[in-house]
Structures are given as C-alpha cells and as structure tokens.
Design a protein around this motif. Structure first.
Motif, PDB file in Angstrom:
ATOM      1  N   ALA A 222      -6.359   5.150   7.642  1.00 57.91           N
ATOM      2  CA  ALA A 222      -5.172   4.307   7.469  1.00 57.91           C
ATOM      3  C   ALA A 222      -5.207   3.581   6.132  1.00 57.91           C
ATOM      4  O   ALA A 222      -4.175   3.448   5.451  1.00 57.91           O
ATOM      5  CB  ALA A 222      -5.077   3.306   8.615  1.00 57.91           C
ATOM      6  N   SER A 223      -6.391   3.112   5.746  1.00 57.18           N
ATOM      7  CA  SER A 223      -6.524   2.402   4.475  1.00 57.18           C
ATOM      8  C   SER A 223      -6.248   3.327   3.288  1.00 57.18           C
ATOM      9  O   SER A 223      -5.528   2.962   2.346  1.00 57.18           O
ATOM     10  CB  SER A 223      -7.933   1.810   4.373  1.00 57.18           C
ATOM     11  N   VAL A 224      -6.798   4.528   3.349  1.00 58.60           N
ATOM     12  CA  VAL A 224      -6.608   5.493   2.259  1.00 58.60           C
ATOM     13  C   VAL A 224      -5.156   5.963   2.208  1.00 58.60           C
ATOM     14  O   VAL A 224      -4.599   6.201   1.123  1.00 58.60           O
ATOM     15  CB  VAL A 224      -7.555   6.692   2.450  1.00 58.60           C
ATOM     16  N   PHE A 225      -4.519   6.077   3.353  1.00 57.46           N
ATOM     17  CA  PHE A 225      -3.171   6.631   3.455  1.00 57.46           C
ATOM     18  C   PHE A 225      -2.093   5.663   2.970  1.00 57.46           C
ATOM     19  O   PHE A 225      -1.028   6.083   2.510  1.00 57.46           O
ATOM     20  CB  PHE A 225      -2.920   7.003   4.916  1.00 57.46           C
ATOM     21  N   ALA A 226      -2.375   4.361   3.054  1.00 59.98           N
ATOM     22  CA  ALA A 226      -1.337   3.356   2.784  1.00 59.98           C
ATOM     23  C   ALA A 226      -0.721   3.498   1.389  1.00 59.98           C
ATOM     24  O   ALA A 226       0.506   3.488   1.235  1.00 59.98           O
ATOM     25  CB  ALA A 226      -1.923   1.956   2.963  1.00 59.98           C
ATOM     26  N   GLY A 227      -1.551   3.644   0.379  1.00 58.63           N
ATOM     27  CA  GLY A 227      -1.034   3.734  -0.991  1.00 58.63           C
ATOM     28  C   GLY A 227      -0.185   4.964  -1.235  1.00 58.63           C
ATOM     29  O   GLY A 227       0.975   4.845  -1.679  1.00 58.63           O
ATOM     30  N   PRO A 228      -0.699   6.172  -0.960  1.00 56.66           N
ATOM     31  CA  PRO A 228       0.108   7.376  -1.173  1.00 56.66           C
ATOM     32  C   PRO A 228       1.406   7.383  -0.359  1.00 56.66           C
ATOM     33  O   PRO A 228       2.442   7.837  -0.855  1.00 56.66           O
ATOM     34  CB  PRO A 228      -0.823   8.510  -0.727  1.00 56.66           C
ATOM     35  N   LEU A 229       1.355   6.875   0.874  1.00 57.44           N
ATOM     36  CA  LEU A 229       2.565   6.879   1.699  1.00 57.44           C
ATOM     37  C   LEU A 229       3.641   6.002   1.083  1.00 57.44           C
ATOM     38  O   LEU A 229       4.818   6.404   1.004  1.00 57.44           O
ATOM     39  CB  LEU A 229       2.235   6.385   3.110  1.00 57.44           C
ATOM     40  N   ALA A 230       3.261   4.809   0.643  1.00 56.33           N
ATOM     41  CA  ALA A 230       4.245   3.912   0.026  1.00 56.33           C
ATOM     42  C   ALA A 230       4.855   4.557  -1.213  1.00 56.33           C
ATOM     43  O   ALA A 230       6.066   4.460  -1.449  1.00 56.33           O
ATOM     44  CB  ALA A 230       3.572   2.588  -0.329  1.00 56.33           C
ATOM     45  N   GLY A 231       4.026   5.245  -2.002  1.00 56.05           N
ATOM     46  CA  GLY A 231       4.539   5.912  -3.193  1.00 56.05           C
ATOM     47  C   GLY A 231       5.496   7.042  -2.861  1.00 56.05           C
ATOM     48  O   GLY A 231       6.540   7.201  -3.501  1.00 56.05           O
ATOM     49  N   ILE A 232       5.166   7.833  -1.825  1.00 53.91           N
ATOM     50  CA  ILE A 232       6.024   8.958  -1.430  1.00 53.91           C
ATOM     51  C   ILE A 232       7.350   8.446  -0.896  1.00 53.91           C
ATOM     52  O   ILE A 232       8.432   8.957  -1.249  1.00 53.91           O
ATOM     53  CB  ILE A 232       5.311   9.825  -0.375  1.00 53.91           C
ATOM     54  N   LEU A 233       7.295   7.427  -0.032  1.00 53.66           N
ATOM     55  CA  LEU A 233       8.527   6.900   0.558  1.00 53.66           C
ATOM     56  C   LEU A 233       9.398   6.232  -0.499  1.00 53.66           C
ATOM     57  O   LEU A 233      10.632   6.382  -0.494  1.00 53.66           O
ATOM     58  CB  LEU A 233       8.187   5.900   1.670  1.00 53.66           C
ATOM     59  N   GLY A 234       8.767   5.488  -1.402  1.00 54.59           N
ATOM     60  CA  GLY A 234       9.531   4.861  -2.471  1.00 54.59           C
ATOM     61  C   GLY A 234      10.150   5.898  -3.390  1.00 54.59           C
ATOM     62  O   GLY A 234      11.309   5.768  -3.815  1.00 54.59           O
ATOM     63  N   GLY A 235       9.389   6.966  -3.675  1.00 54.26           N
ATOM     64  CA  GLY A 235       9.913   8.031  -4.526  1.00 54.26           C
ATOM     65  C   GLY A 235      11.044   8.791  -3.886  1.00 54.26           C
ATOM     66  O   GLY A 235      11.887   9.385  -4.583  1.00 54.26           O
TER      67      GLY A 235
ATOM     68  N   VAL B 159      10.509   1.415   4.067  1.00 46.80           N
ATOM     69  CA  VAL B 159       9.142   1.740   3.661  1.00 46.80           C
ATOM     70  C   VAL B 159       8.145   0.890   4.434  1.00 46.80           C
ATOM     71  O   VAL B 159       7.118   1.384   4.919  1.00 46.80           O
ATOM     72  CB  VAL B 159       8.965   1.532   2.146  1.00 46.80           C
ATOM     73  N   ALA B 160       8.459  -0.407   4.582  1.00 45.15           N
ATOM     74  CA  ALA B 160       7.557  -1.311   5.299  1.00 45.15           C
ATOM     75  C   ALA B 160       7.397  -0.880   6.757  1.00 45.15           C
ATOM     76  O   ALA B 160       6.292  -0.893   7.309  1.00 45.15           O
ATOM     77  CB  ALA B 160       8.079  -2.743   5.227  1.00 45.15           C
TER      78      ALA B 160
ATOM     79  N   VAL C  12       3.117   3.202  10.719  1.00 43.40           N
ATOM     80  CA  VAL C  12       2.731   4.377  11.511  1.00 43.40           C
ATOM     81  C   VAL C  12       1.392   4.900  10.995  1.00 43.40           C
ATOM     82  O   VAL C  12       1.251   5.141   9.797  1.00 43.40           O
ATOM     83  CB  VAL C  12       3.807   5.483  11.407  1.00 43.40           C
ATOM     84  N   PRO C  13       0.402   5.076  11.867  1.00 46.60           N
ATOM     85  CA  PRO C  13      -0.895   5.587  11.411  1.00 46.60           C
ATOM     86  C   PRO C  13      -0.792   7.035  10.970  1.00 46.60           C
ATOM     87  O   PRO C  13       0.129   7.756  11.378  1.00 46.60           O
ATOM     88  CB  PRO C  13      -1.785   5.438  12.655  1.00 46.60           C
ATOM     89  N   PRO C  14      -1.733   7.502  10.149  1.00 44.92           N
ATOM     90  CA  PRO C  14      -1.639   8.868   9.615  1.00 44.92           C
ATOM     91  C   PRO C  14      -1.607   9.945  10.698  1.00 44.92           C
ATOM     92  O   PRO C  14      -0.911  10.946  10.559  1.00 44.92           O
ATOM     93  CB  PRO C  14      -2.888   8.996   8.735  1.00 44.92           C
ATOM     94  N   LEU C  15      -2.339   9.754  11.806  1.00 49.26           N
ATOM     95  CA  LEU C  15      -2.314  10.762  12.861  1.00 49.26           C
ATOM     96  C   LEU C  15      -0.925  10.904  13.453  1.00 49.26           C
ATOM     97  O   LEU C  15      -0.528  11.994  13.881  1.00 49.26           O
ATOM     98  CB  LEU C  15      -3.324  10.410  13.964  1.00 49.26           C
TER      99      LEU C  15
ATOM    100  N   GLY D 106      13.040  10.244  15.115  1.00 49.15           N
ATOM    101  CA  GLY D 106      13.956   9.710  16.119  1.00 49.15           C
ATOM    102  C   GLY D 106      13.866   8.205  16.225  1.00 49.15           C
ATOM    103  O   GLY D 106      14.893   7.509  16.316  1.00 49.15           O
ATOM    104  N   GLN D 107      12.640   7.672  16.230  1.00 48.74           N
ATOM    105  CA  GLN D 107      12.474   6.224  16.340  1.00 48.74           C
ATOM    106  C   GLN D 107      13.023   5.518  15.097  1.00 48.74           C
ATOM    107  O   GLN D 107      13.678   4.472  15.202  1.00 48.74           O
ATOM    108  CB  GLN D 107      10.989   5.888  16.521  1.00 48.74           C
ATOM    109  N   PHE D 108      12.784   6.113  13.939  1.00 53.25           N
ATOM    110  CA  PHE D 108      13.252   5.513  12.686  1.00 53.25           C
ATOM    111  C   PHE D 108      14.775   5.432  12.653  1.00 53.25           C
ATOM    112  O   PHE D 108      15.365   4.381  12.356  1.00 53.25           O
ATOM    113  CB  PHE D 108      12.738   6.321  11.501  1.00 53.25           C
ATOM    114  N   SER D 109      15.442   6.546  12.972  1.00 52.60           N
ATOM    115  CA  SER D 109      16.910   6.553  12.932  1.00 52.60           C
ATOM    116  C   SER D 109      17.486   5.618  13.983  1.00 52.60           C
ATOM    117  O   SER D 109      18.482   4.920  13.729  1.00 52.60           O
ATOM    118  CB  SER D 109      17.437   7.980  13.135  1.00 52.60           C
ATOM    119  N   GLY D 110      16.868   5.578  15.171  1.00 47.73           N
ATOM    120  CA  GLY D 110      17.355   4.688  16.224  1.00 47.73           C
ATOM    121  C   GLY D 110      17.255   3.232  15.826  1.00 47.73           C
ATOM    122  O   GLY D 110      18.190   2.444  16.047  1.00 47.73           O
ATOM    123  N   GLN D 111      16.126   2.848  15.233  1.00 47.77           N
ATOM    124  CA  GLN D 111      15.949   1.457  14.807  1.00 47.77           C
ATOM    125  C   GLN D 111      16.894   1.102  13.670  1.00 47.77           C
ATOM    126  O   GLN D 111      17.424  -0.018  13.613  1.00 47.77           O
ATOM    127  CB  GLN D 111      14.498   1.230  14.393  1.00 47.77           C
TER     128      GLN D 111
END
Length: 573
Positions: free
Chosen positions: A445-458, A466-467, A472-475, A486-491
C-alpha cells in the motif's frame, strides 16, 4: 502419551489403525488445501488483503487455540467419541467451504474445518498409541501415522490443482459460482473422506486415560481469547493499519488475557502448560525457534501461494505442483530424518534445516514478483529450486524441534514438553500468513500510493476522486476492478456529480486500468519480496540460536524414542 490408557475390548484393532491413519490424512488435506488456492480465492471472492489472510490463517487458529484441550477431553470422555465429533465437524467445514460464495463464508468454513482438524490430529495419534503395546511397535505405528500425515500434505495441493483445472465450468466466474465445479470439488472429496472415516471408526476400539486428568478451563479460555485477540489485531492491521483504534484495542485486550493466562497457570495444580519448563534455557531456546522457524516456513508458503497464484495469475495446478516440492520431502525423507535424529545430535539436524530454509527465503526475495508470466513476469518453474530447499529444510526441522525439546527436560516432563513445543510450533504456523500479510500488504500500500496518485491525476480525475480511489488497497484493484468502478460511480452520482461527468471519469479510469493494475501488482510484489527476506532472516536467527543448545541437551535421551517419534509425527503440516 505418558498416561496409562484403558482400552475397550470391543472393536477391531485394524479398524482403529485405518480410522486413525485416514483421519490424520484428512485433517492434513483440509489444512493444506488453501495453500494452493489463495490466488483463486482472491479472484473469485474479490477479497481484501485481510480477507485473504483470514482464509489462510483461520484454519490454523482453530487448531492452535484448543489443541492442548482436545487430547485431554479424549482422555476424559473416550477418544472414539472425539474422533466422531472431529469427523462430523470436518464434514460440515468442508461442505461449507465448497458452498462458499463470499470471503466471510469461506472464513467461517475454515474456522469450523480447523476445529475438526484440531480434534483429529491429537485424537488419532492417541488412539493408535493406546492400542499398541511396547515402545518399538508403538514407534512403528506412529511412524506410519506420520507417513499418512505427510501423504495428506502431498495429496492436498495436487487435489486442489487438478479439481480447479479439470472440473472448472467455462464462464462460471462471470455469474453466480457453480458450487459443483472447480476447486470446490476438492472440498467435496474431503467431506467424502470424512464420512468414510466416520464409518470406519464405528468398528474402532475406544480408549481413555481419565485418571488424574482435569481440564484447566480458566487457562484454556484465557489462552484461546488472548491468542484470538492478538491474531485478530494483526490481521485487521493488514487493511486498517497498526494505528487504528480497533487494532490497538485488540492488542491491549490480547496482552491482558495472555498475562492473566500466565497468572492462572502459575497458581493451578494441573496447568495447561507447565511454565517452569521455560526456566531451562535450552528448552526456552527450542521454544523460540519453534515459533520463529515455523513462522519462516509458512510465511514463505503463503507468500508463494499469493505471489504465484494471485499476482502472477498462474493456474491452480501450477501452484499445486510447487506445493508438492514443499511438502513432498517431509513425506519422502521420513526414514532418513528418523535415522538422522537417532544417530546425529538433533540440534545439528535442526541447524542444517533452518539454514536451508534461510537460503530459500533469501533466494525467493530476489525474484521479480507481481507481474503475470504472460507479460514477462518470473516463470512459475523458477520457484521450484528454492522451494525444494524449503521442503528439505522443513523435513529436517519439523521433527527435530520437538526431539531437541524433549531431550532438554527431565524424563517426567517429556509429555508436557512435547505438547508445549507442538503448541509453539503451531503458533509459528499461524503467525506465518498473518504477519506475512501484514508486512506484504502494508508495504504494498505504501509503495502503491505514489504511482496511483500520479496515474489518476494524469487521467484527469479531480482531486476528490483521486483521494477516494487512493483509499482502495492494491489487491482491490487486482481482484475487484468491476466492484471499484461500480462503487466509484455510485458514490459520485450520490454526491451530486452530473451523470455525463461521472461517465467521463469512469471512462478515464477504465482506460488507465492496465496501468493501475500493473502498478498494484508491482507494489504488492515488492511487499512479498520483503516477506521472503524477513522469513530468511527468521530462519537464520533460528539456525544461530540452535547452536547455543548444548550438545548434551540434544543427545537422544533414554526412554525418549517413542516421544521423539510422536514429535516427528505430530509436527508436519
């Protein structure tokens, strides 16, 4: 086995042996099945890291927290009755596992199955020991029992892999699960074996050893609740983090209960565990390595299952083959290890085994994990050499631990020393997947946080989206992508976002799926590399600690041959 047993004149000795051998094979089959199926569970149940850990660890928890009491209850009320109960509980646990459609159902099934196996392991051993006169005959019978236990460990991954491959219905994963296909068939086979055990046991001889025996109920309750609380906290930390209130409260409660257990054990006349054993420094060292060494073993097993099956997306049969290399040596080398323990100081056998396990952990920590083989990831066959070393190390250590332990104490303490060491060994087994998961998923989760934020922002997603998605954990991105969308669009819609804007964000998120999942797999791969490294260090520490056990302490003691053989038998997983 130090108690004098009364054996019923009714029943057949042959049926007793067959029932006991079948029962221990059954218990080990159900114990080892999840090892080859963790990747399948992650994909089919869309489980979180904590959920996957509960599936792997709950079975061992059912064994560990009550294992000192099942044998005593058999002594008090008759072992045949306990064997009936264990077989029936195993049927229930196996059928529920086959029918499971959610992570929660599978965890509940594992808890029930663990209790069934926890009964069958000590009761089947007690039954054959009670009807076998003489040390030599008893040692041979127990060695055969150990062979069936190891055979169950070899059968289990093959059964899991074959059923997952042969009985899978094409397209079943897309809809409701077909409860009569795939890996579920393996659990139906286990249930059928349990029924056969029950039928054979009807003709078995009963035995008991009630004289002077009394259940330490306060000690059992505080030990069980304390261990459950500590293990619960560690598992929950996988998703919630070690700083969450729930995790901290569970650790505090577990610590208080375990301290209370120690107080109770020092004051009761018939304790569950004789704490005075640990005044012996050699025995204390053996107890430590029983935990750390077996933690290293099962941490590597669990990490291999998830890394190959869950991250590399290898078929279940491939994971099953790998587990044959892990479990096979314990079965194939039973005569060799028995000879070594009786002709070489067991501490040297123990040290050599832990050294092999350490090499395996260090070797596996160098593998690039988290990328499917089809996309350039490590081939599943590359795991075979280090896992074979792990299997050889396990074969050398699993019996030697208790052999050393019982030779460091007085003859009258051999039975308690053996039982206590088995408890510590099984605690190490339980900690393997639990602590391993906490390390792997927190690092991931720690390693994934940075790349995920960059991908979502990009991808052009707004900061609030993005927040939310960063929680959501990497698994989750690997095993439950559709649910996340589905959860994202519903929220988003519930929050008042226009439908057209939500559609655009979903499309942007979907276009980044491959990139996000690649980053998630790589992050978790690094997490499991750390677990392999930690396991290697734990095995190294275990090997070094055994060098401080005196040669005199680890020399075979007169009268301990039978207990040593029982230790070897009870030890394999």
């Amino acid at each position: 086995m130090s108690q004098t047993s009364t054996v019923s004149s009714r029943g057949s000795a042959r049926a007793t042996f067959v029932a006991a051998y079948s029962a221990v094979a059954l218990a080990q089959i159900t114990n080892a099945l999840p090892g080859a199926l963790n990747g399948t569970f992650a994909t089919e149940f869309h489980t979180s890291g904590a959920g996957l850990t509960w599936i792997a660890g709950m079975f061992m928890m059912g064994i560990v927290v009550f294992e000192l009491s099942w044998g005593l209850l058999g002594d008090l009320f008759g072992r045949k009755k306990l064997l009936y109960i264990g077989a029936v509980v195993s049927v229930v646990g196996s059928v529920l596992a086959a029918l499971a459609s959610t992570t929660g159902m599978m965890i509940a099934a594992q808890a029930i199955g663990g209790i069934g196996a926890g009964i069958l392991f000590p009761i089947s051993l007690s039954m054959i020991a009670a009807i076998t006169p003489g040390h030599r005959a008893r040692a041979r019978a127990i060695a055969t029992w150990a062979g069936f236990l190891s055979l169950g460990a070899v059968i289990s991954p093959v059964l899991a892999g074959l059923t997952a491959q042969v009985f899978t219905v094409p397209g079943a994963e897309a809809g409701a699960p077909n409860v009569f296909s795939g890996w579920r068939v393996a659990y139906y086979v286990a249930a059928a074996v349990a029924v056969i055990v029950l039928i054979i046991a009807l003709r078995a001889k009963d035995s008991a050893a009630a004289e002077g025996r009394k259940l330490d109920l306060p000690g059992q309750i505080t030990l069980a609740l304390g261990l459950i609380a500590v293990l619960f906290a560690t598992v929950q930390a996988v998703d919630s983090g070690f700083g969450s209130g729930e995790v901290i409260a569970s650790y505090v409660a577990g610590g208080i209960l375990l301290v209370l257990f120690i107080v109770i054990e020092t004051r009761t006349r018939q304790p569950l565990i004789h704490l005075s054993l640990f005044k012996n420094s050699a025995y204390s060292i053996t107890g430590i390595v029983a935990v750390t060494g077996m933690f290293a073993f099962l941490a590597i097993c669990y990490s291999t299952s998830v890394a190959v099956g869950g991250l590399a997306l290898a078929e279940a049969w491939k994971v099953g083959v790998l587990f044959v290399f892990i479990q096979g040596p314990a079965f194939a080398f039973i005569p060799v290890v028995g000879w070594l323990i009786h002709h070489v100081a067991p501490r040297w056998v123990l040290t050599a085994g832990f050294a092999l396990m350490a090499v395996s952990g260090y070797w596996l920590s160098t593998f690039a994990l988290g990328t499917p083989e089809a996309f350039g990831g490590t081939s599943w066959t590359a795991f075979i050499p280090p896992l074979l070393l792990l299997g050889l190390g396990f074969a050398l250590t699993v019996g030697s631990i208790t052999a050393v332990a019982i030779n460091t104490v007085r003859p009258q303490d051999i039975g308690m020393a053996s039982a206590t060491t088995n408890l510590l060994r099984d605690l190490g087994f339980a900690l393997g997947p639990v602590v391993g998961s906490a390390i792997a998923f927190s690092v991931g989760a720690s390693v994934f946080a940075g790349p995920l934020a960059g991908i979502l922002g990009g991808a052009g997603l707004p900061a609030n989206a993005v927040a939310g998605l960063s929680q959501v954990p990497p698994l989750g991105y690997l095993s439950g992508w559709e649910g996340i969308i589905g959860q994202f669009s519903g929220q988003a819609l519930a929050g008042g976002a226009p439908g057209q804007a939500v559609d655009g964000m979903v499309q942007a998120l979907s276009s980044a799926q491959q990139q996000i999942q690649g980053a998630a797999g790589t992050a978790l791969g690094q997490g499991f590399q750390i677990v392999f490294l930690v396991a290697g260090i734990a095995a190294t520490v275990s090997a070094i600690l055994t060098l401080f056990i005196s040669a005199r302490s680890s020399a075979p003691a007169p009268g301990a041959v039978t207990e040593t053989t029982e230790a070897n038998a009870e030890a394999a997983v």
